[in-house]
Write a protein that holds these residues in place. Sequence first.
Motif, PDB file in Angstrom:
ATOM      1  N   GLY A  11       0.815  -1.215   0.000  1.00 40.87           N
ATOM      2  CA  GLY A  11       0.000   0.000   0.000  1.00 40.87           C
ATOM      3  C   GLY A  11       0.844   1.257   0.000  1.00 40.87           C
ATOM      4  O   GLY A  11       0.543   2.231  -0.708  1.00 40.87           O
ATOM      5  N   ILE A  12       1.903   1.249   0.785  1.00 46.57           N
ATOM      6  CA  ILE A  12       2.811   2.398   0.803  1.00 46.57           C
ATOM      7  C   ILE A  12       3.461   2.566  -0.558  1.00 46.57           C
ATOM      8  O   ILE A  12       3.599   3.682  -1.061  1.00 46.57           O
ATOM      9  CB  ILE A  12       3.861   2.239   1.919  1.00 46.57           C
ATOM     10  CG1 ILE A  12       3.200   2.364   3.291  1.00 46.57           C
ATOM     11  CG2 ILE A  12       4.974   3.272   1.780  1.00 46.57           C
ATOM     12  CD1 ILE A  12       4.108   1.996   4.440  1.00 46.57           C
ATOM     13  N   GLY A  13       3.845   1.454  -1.176  1.00 48.28           N
ATOM     14  CA  GLY A  13       4.452   1.527  -2.507  1.00 48.28           C
ATOM     15  C   GLY A  13       3.509   2.107  -3.541  1.00 48.28           C
ATOM     16  O   GLY A  13       3.907   2.949  -4.354  1.00 48.28           O
ATOM     17  N   SER A  17       3.988   5.722  -5.329  1.00 43.88           N
ATOM     18  CA  SER A  17       4.065   5.724  -6.788  1.00 43.88           C
ATOM     19  C   SER A  17       3.074   6.713  -7.399  1.00 43.88           C
ATOM     20  O   SER A  17       3.421   7.489  -8.298  1.00 43.88           O
ATOM     21  CB  SER A  17       3.799   4.322  -7.312  1.00 43.88           C
ATOM     22  OG  SER A  17       3.769   4.322  -8.710  1.00 43.88           O
ATOM     23  N   VAL A  18       1.841   6.693  -6.912  1.00 44.74           N
ATOM     24  CA  VAL A  18       0.822   7.618  -7.433  1.00 44.74           C
ATOM     25  C   VAL A  18       1.195   9.062  -7.117  1.00 44.74           C
ATOM     26  O   VAL A  18       1.115   9.938  -7.987  1.00 44.74           O
ATOM     27  CB  VAL A  18      -0.568   7.260  -6.858  1.00 44.74           C
ATOM     28  CG1 VAL A  18      -1.581   8.353  -7.147  1.00 44.74           C
ATOM     29  CG2 VAL A  18      -1.041   5.926  -7.419  1.00 44.74           C
ATOM     30  N   LEU A  19       1.614   9.313  -5.889  1.00 48.82           N
ATOM     31  CA  LEU A  19       2.015  10.680  -5.535  1.00 48.82           C
ATOM     32  C   LEU A  19       3.214  11.145  -6.353  1.00 48.82           C
ATOM     33  O   LEU A  19       3.275  12.306  -6.781  1.00 48.82           O
ATOM     34  CB  LEU A  19       2.346  10.763  -4.044  1.00 48.82           C
ATOM     35  CG  LEU A  19       1.161  10.805  -3.093  1.00 48.82           C
ATOM     36  CD1 LEU A  19       1.653  10.738  -1.649  1.00 48.82           C
ATOM     37  CD2 LEU A  19       0.335  12.034  -3.308  1.00 48.82           C
ATOM     38  N   THR A  24       5.355  14.604 -10.445  1.00 50.54           N
ATOM     39  CA  THR A  24       6.219  14.729 -11.618  1.00 50.54           C
ATOM     40  C   THR A  24       5.476  15.409 -12.764  1.00 50.54           C
ATOM     41  O   THR A  24       6.027  16.273 -13.451  1.00 50.54           O
ATOM     42  CB  THR A  24       6.721  13.344 -12.061  1.00 50.54           C
ATOM     43  OG1 THR A  24       7.468  12.767 -10.988  1.00 50.54           O
ATOM     44  CG2 THR A  24       7.614  13.453 -13.280  1.00 50.54           C
ATOM     45  N   ARG A  25       4.226  15.036 -12.959  1.00 54.31           N
ATOM     46  CA  ARG A  25       3.454  15.621 -14.056  1.00 54.31           C
ATOM     47  C   ARG A  25       3.111  17.085 -13.818  1.00 54.31           C
ATOM     48  O   ARG A  25       2.841  17.818 -14.763  1.00 54.31           O
ATOM     49  CB  ARG A  25       2.191  14.817 -14.310  1.00 54.31           C
ATOM     50  CG  ARG A  25       2.522  13.469 -14.897  1.00 54.31           C
ATOM     51  CD  ARG A  25       1.278  12.677 -15.192  1.00 54.31           C
ATOM     52  NE  ARG A  25       1.631  11.300 -15.490  1.00 54.31           N
ATOM     53  CZ  ARG A  25       1.697  10.825 -16.707  1.00 54.31           C
ATOM     54  NH1 ARG A  25       1.442  11.607 -17.734  1.00 54.31           N
ATOM     55  NH2 ARG A  25       2.021   9.569 -16.903  1.00 54.31           N
ATOM     56  N   THR A  26       3.089  17.522 -12.572  1.00 52.17           N
ATOM     57  CA  THR A  26       2.832  18.930 -12.284  1.00 52.17           C
ATOM     58  C   THR A  26       4.121  19.748 -12.242  1.00 52.17           C
ATOM     59  O   THR A  26       4.072  20.946 -11.964  1.00 52.17           O
ATOM     60  CB  THR A  26       2.081  19.091 -10.949  1.00 52.17           C
ATOM     61  OG1 THR A  26       2.842  18.515  -9.900  1.00 52.17           O
ATOM     62  CG2 THR A  26       0.706  18.458 -11.027  1.00 52.17           C
ATOM     63  N   GLY A  27       5.246  19.096 -12.517  1.00 53.95           N
ATOM     64  CA  GLY A  27       6.514  19.821 -12.573  1.00 53.95           C
ATOM     65  C   GLY A  27       7.227  19.947 -11.245  1.00 53.95           C
ATOM     66  O   GLY A  27       8.117  20.783 -11.099  1.00 53.95           O
ATOM     67  N   ARG A  28       6.853  19.167 -10.276  1.00 58.25           N
ATOM     68  CA  ARG A  28       7.479  19.236  -8.950  1.00 58.25           C
ATOM     69  C   ARG A  28       8.352  18.015  -8.729  1.00 58.25           C
ATOM     70  O   ARG A  28       8.133  17.211  -7.836  1.00 58.25           O
ATOM     71  CB  ARG A  28       6.397  19.294  -7.862  1.00 58.25           C
ATOM     72  CG  ARG A  28       5.317  20.331  -8.029  1.00 58.25           C
ATOM     73  CD  ARG A  28       5.693  21.723  -7.595  1.00 58.25           C
ATOM     74  NE  ARG A  28       6.358  21.834  -6.347  1.00 58.25           N
ATOM     75  CZ  ARG A  28       5.791  22.212  -5.215  1.00 58.25           C
ATOM     76  NH1 ARG A  28       4.525  22.460  -5.158  1.00 58.25           N
ATOM     77  NH2 ARG A  28       6.511  22.334  -4.129  1.00 58.25           N
ATOM     78  N   GLU A  29       9.377  17.878  -9.563  1.00 53.14           N
ATOM     79  CA  GLU A  29      10.252  16.706  -9.492  1.00 53.14           C
ATOM     80  C   GLU A  29      10.971  16.598  -8.155  1.00 53.14           C
ATOM     81  O   GLU A  29      11.223  15.498  -7.665  1.00 53.14           O
ATOM     82  CB  GLU A  29      11.279  16.731 -10.621  1.00 53.14           C
ATOM     83  CG  GLU A  29      10.715  16.440 -11.986  1.00 53.14           C
ATOM     84  CD  GLU A  29      10.150  17.671 -12.670  1.00 53.14           C
ATOM     85  OE1 GLU A  29      10.383  18.799 -12.165  1.00 53.14           O
ATOM     86  OE2 GLU A  29       9.464  17.514 -13.677  1.00 53.14           O
ATOM     87  N   LEU A  37      11.641   9.150  -1.339  1.00 56.42           N
ATOM     88  CA  LEU A  37      12.609   8.918  -0.273  1.00 56.42           C
ATOM     89  C   LEU A  37      11.921   8.693   1.071  1.00 56.42           C
ATOM     90  O   LEU A  37      12.308   7.805   1.840  1.00 56.42           O
ATOM     91  CB  LEU A  37      13.585  10.095  -0.183  1.00 56.42           C
ATOM     92  CG  LEU A  37      14.760   9.960   0.757  1.00 56.42           C
ATOM     93  CD1 LEU A  37      15.626   8.786   0.343  1.00 56.42           C
ATOM     94  CD2 LEU A  37      15.565  11.233   0.769  1.00 56.42           C
ATOM     95  N   ALA A  38      10.874   9.471   1.351  1.00 55.23           N
ATOM     96  CA  ALA A  38      10.135   9.299   2.603  1.00 55.23           C
ATOM     97  C   ALA A  38       9.456   7.931   2.650  1.00 55.23           C
ATOM     98  O   ALA A  38       9.450   7.269   3.702  1.00 55.23           O
ATOM     99  CB  ALA A  38       9.099  10.411   2.757  1.00 55.23           C
TER     100      ALA A  38
END
Length: 64
Positions: A11-13, A17-19, A24-29, A37-38
């Motif tokens: 579930g954490i994975g 992954s979704v977050l 990434t798609r909103t430009g916040r790499e 990492l968290a």
Amino acid sequence: MNVDLIFRIAGIGVLVSVLGQVLTRTGREDMAMLTTLAGLVVVLLMVVGLISQLFQSVRSIFSL
């Protein structure tokens, strides 16, 4: 080993992954990398607890 723990790690994975994809798609790499990492740190802390229990069991079995 508990099946519940495996489901928690999965579930954490999925959540990380979704977050990560959304960030990434909103430009916040940078935030996506911190989220990944968290998630990794949380899972590693869960696994360290299990390894500690394993060593305690081995110690008690062999009376060390």
